[in-house]
Write a protein that holds these residues in place. Structure first.
Motif, mmCIF file in Angstrom:
data_model
loop_
_atom_site.group_PDB
_atom_site.id
_atom_site.type_symbol
_atom_site.label_atom_id
_atom_site.label_comp_id
_atom_site.label_asym_id
_atom_site.label_seq_id
_atom_site.Cartn_x
_atom_site.Cartn_y
_atom_site.Cartn_z
ATOM 1 N N PRO A 127 2.721 4.735 -14.573
ATOM 2 C CA PRO A 127 2.741 4.925 -13.107
ATOM 3 C C PRO A 127 1.337 4.956 -12.489
ATOM 4 N N THR A 128 0.360 5.559 -13.212
ATOM 5 C CA THR A 128 -1.007 5.602 -12.684
ATOM 6 C C THR A 128 -1.593 4.193 -12.626
ATOM 7 N N ARG A 129 -1.423 3.441 -13.730
ATOM 8 C CA ARG A 129 -1.914 2.060 -13.749
ATOM 9 C C ARG A 129 -1.272 1.243 -12.617
ATOM 10 N N ALA A 130 0.052 1.397 -12.453
ATOM 11 C CA ALA A 130 0.759 0.604 -11.435
ATOM 12 C C ALA A 130 0.211 0.901 -10.044
ATOM 13 N N LEU A 131 -0.033 2.182 -9.756
ATOM 14 C CA LEU A 131 -0.579 2.549 -8.440
ATOM 15 C C LEU A 131 -1.979 1.960 -8.260
ATOM 16 N N HIS A 132 -2.820 2.086 -9.292
ATOM 17 C CA HIS A 132 -4.183 1.543 -9.193
ATOM 18 C C HIS A 132 -4.159 0.026 -8.995
ATOM 19 N N SER A 133 -3.253 -0.652 -9.703
ATOM 20 C CA SER A 133 -3.167 -2.114 -9.584
ATOM 21 C C SER A 133 -2.682 -2.524 -8.197
ATOM 22 N N ARG A 134 -1.724 -1.744 -7.660
ATOM 23 C CA ARG A 134 -1.234 -2.054 -6.301
ATOM 24 C C ARG A 134 -2.344 -1.843 -5.278
ATOM 25 N N LEU A 135 -3.036 -0.707 -5.381
ATOM 26 C CA LEU A 135 -4.098 -0.420 -4.402
ATOM 27 C C LEU A 135 -5.218 -1.451 -4.493
ATOM 28 N N HIS A 136 -5.568 -1.809 -5.729
ATOM 29 C CA HIS A 136 -6.655 -2.779 -5.913
ATOM 30 C C HIS A 136 -6.272 -4.137 -5.322
ATOM 31 N N THR A 137 -5.062 -4.618 -5.671
ATOM 32 C CA THR A 137 -4.619 -5.911 -5.162
ATOM 33 C C THR A 137 -4.486 -5.869 -3.645
ATOM 34 N N ALA A 138 -4.005 -4.747 -3.111
ATOM 35 C CA ALA A 138 -3.871 -4.610 -1.655
ATOM 36 C C ALA A 138 -5.234 -4.747 -0.971
ATOM 37 N N GLY A 139 -6.294 -4.254 -1.624
ATOM 38 C CA GLY A 139 -7.636 -4.412 -1.064
ATOM 39 C C GLY A 139 -8.019 -5.878 -0.939
ATOM 40 N N HIS A 140 -7.664 -6.676 -1.971
ATOM 41 C CA HIS A 140 -7.934 -8.120 -1.887
ATOM 42 C C HIS A 140 -7.132 -8.751 -0.751
ATOM 43 N N VAL A 141 -5.869 -8.344 -0.624
ATOM 44 C CA VAL A 141 -5.004 -8.941 0.411
ATOM 45 C C VAL A 141 -5.527 -8.589 1.810
ATOM 46 N N LEU A 142 -5.939 -7.338 1.977
ATOM 47 C CA LEU A 142 -6.483 -6.926 3.270
ATOM 48 C C LEU A 142 -7.773 -7.699 3.579
ATOM 49 N N GLY A 143 -8.638 -7.824 2.570
ATOM 50 C CA GLY A 143 -9.868 -8.596 2.759
ATOM 51 C C GLY A 143 -9.572 -10.046 3.107
ATOM 52 N N LEU A 144 -8.558 -10.586 2.425
ATOM 53 C CA LEU A 144 -8.191 -11.984 2.673
ATOM 54 C C LEU A 144 -7.615 -12.150 4.081
ATOM 55 N N ALA A 145 -6.766 -11.215 4.496
ATOM 56 C CA ALA A 145 -6.176 -11.277 5.845
ATOM 57 C C ALA A 145 -7.286 -11.255 6.904
ATOM 58 N N ILE A 146 -8.253 -10.377 6.731
ATOM 59 C CA ILE A 146 -9.369 -10.274 7.685
ATOM 60 C C ILE A 146 -10.190 -11.560 7.666
ATOM 61 N N HIS A 147 -10.413 -12.098 6.467
ATOM 62 C CA HIS A 147 -11.160 -13.353 6.336
ATOM 63 C C HIS A 147 -10.458 -14.497 7.074
ATOM 64 N N LEU A 148 -9.137 -14.589 6.876
ATOM 65 C CA LEU A 148 -8.384 -15.693 7.500
ATOM 66 C C LEU A 148 -8.413 -15.569 9.029
ATOM 67 N N LEU A 149 -8.231 -14.353 9.538
ATOM 68 C CA LEU A 149 -8.282 -14.143 11.001
ATOM 69 C C LEU A 149 -9.679 -14.460 11.530
ATOM 70 N N SER A 150 -10.696 -14.030 10.800
ATOM 71 C CA SER A 150 -12.079 -14.246 11.223
ATOM 72 C C SER A 150 -12.402 -15.734 11.317
ATOM 73 N N ARG A 151 -12.065 -16.478 10.273
ATOM 74 C CA ARG A 151 -12.416 -17.904 10.265
ATOM 75 C C ARG A 151 -11.612 -18.680 11.303
ATOM 76 N N ALA A 152 -10.405 -18.189 11.637
ATOM 77 C CA ALA A 152 -9.588 -18.833 12.677
ATOM 78 C C ALA A 152 -9.998 -18.366 14.070
ATOM 79 N N GLY A 153 -10.919 -17.433 14.136
ATOM 80 C CA GLY A 153 -11.356 -16.916 15.437
ATOM 81 C C GLY A 153 -10.260 -16.151 16.160
ATOM 82 N N GLU A 154 -9.375 -15.504 15.384
ATOM 83 C CA GLU A 154 -8.235 -14.801 16.011
ATOM 84 C C GLU A 154 -8.501 -13.301 16.134
ATOM 85 N N ALA A 155 -7.772 -12.663 17.020
ATOM 86 C CA ALA A 155 -7.747 -11.199 17.189
ATOM 87 C C ALA A 155 -9.126 -10.628 17.538
ATOM 88 N N GLY A 156 -9.987 -11.475 18.081
ATOM 89 C CA GLY A 156 -11.303 -10.990 18.506
ATOM 90 C C GLY A 156 -12.261 -10.737 17.361
#
Ligand SMILES: [Zn+2]
Length: 280
Positions: A127-156
């Motif tokens: 359970p500890t590993r699973a939580l750490h893996s989810r949080l870590h991967t979520a950080g990549h997804v959040l970074g990627l979402a921000i990157h995609l919005l930024s390069r598209a010039g969206e959401a200011g």
């Protein structure tokens, strides 16, 4: 001990929860060099030991991800009946060696020099590993979402936002971006994250040359020095974004549950976006 080289098996086999290896060394924490001891925070009430093995499935603290916890035990009791249970509290990489800090539960029996070289079974706390893996991967997804919005010039979002530091600790997870993300971009970032998670994108691990990783990763090599002929471990999210990374991840984004964007704070030109994962 610090001149040992430990194979970080979790780099290639990120989903192994048990592994058989051998006992290389067992040493009281107090016998480590004075410079190494402060890397560990031992539990206050029991004598802490450092255990090493030639290979390990325990993630060593680093890259914003905490250590794994778990147990290391003999695969079978010795002929004399010794059968210690070593509880792993913290794992740190020192040079090329991965050191497992733990205590014996119960305090006796313990591993003795007679057990060096015997087969041991590593088991990470799932359970500890699973939580750490989810949080870590979520950080990549959040970074990627921000990157995609930024390069598209969206959401200011400014088009030249760059990835900064990140932490994936439970209760304290965030990604930083160099540049200003307006507070009212939160809903758009949440929508983009939700969209990526809904696609259930595959999270793949690659080993690339420094040159290839430098070109294909979103932030290049992120300042890491790569020796000639050395490979870089890269995590790729659905072919949309790649990052040099030594951590553990989920297999597909559907395993994340829901990634909740909590807060956007701006200070000294850096925007810090905090997040957490909750069950969907
Ligand atoms: Zn990662």
């Amino acid at each position: 001990m610090a001149d040992q080289k430990t194979d970080p098996l979790y780099h290639r086999e990120g989903h192994l929860h048990t592994h058989t290896t051998t006992l290389s060394s067992i040493t009281p924490l107090s016998s480590l060099p004075a410079a190494t001891q402060p890397l560990f925070k031992p539990p206050p009430d029991k004598e802490p030991y450092i255990l090493t093995t030639p290979s390990t499935i325990f993630h060593a603290q680093g890259g914003g991800q905490p250590s794994d916890t778990g147990t290391i035990t003999l695969t079978s009791p010795t002929p004399s009946g010794n059968d210690p249970k070593f509880a792993v509290h913290q794992v740190r990489k020192v040079s090329a060696a991965i050191l497992h800090l733990g205590t014996f539960e119960p305090a006796d029996p313990r591993f003795t020099p007679a057990e060096l070289g015997l087969p041991v079974r590593q088991a990470v706390d799932v359970p500890t590993r699973a939580l750490h893996s989810r949080l870590h991967t979520a950080g990549h997804v959040l970074g990627l979402a921000i990157h995609l919005l930024s390069r598209a010039g969206e959401a200011g979002l400014p088009k030249d936002l760059r990835d900064g530091k990140a932490s994936h600790y439970p209760g304290a997870a965030f990604v930083e971006n160099i540049g200003l993300i307006p507070g009212d971009a939160k809903a758009a970032i949440q929508d983009k994250v939700d969209e990526l998670v809904r696609l259930d994108l595959v999270v793949a691990i690659h080993f690339w040359s420094g040159a290839e990783a430098g070109v294909k990763c979103i932030s290049g090599l992120d300042g890491a020095a790569v020796a000639e002929g050395e490979e870089v471990r890269v995590v790729d999210v659905g072919g949309l974004g790649s990052y040099p990374c030594g951590g553990t991840h989920v297999r597909t984004l559907g395993e994340l549950g829901r990634v909740v964007v909590r807060n956007i704070k701006r200070q000294k030109g850096i925007s810090k976006v905090s997040y957490e994962v909750v069950d969907a």
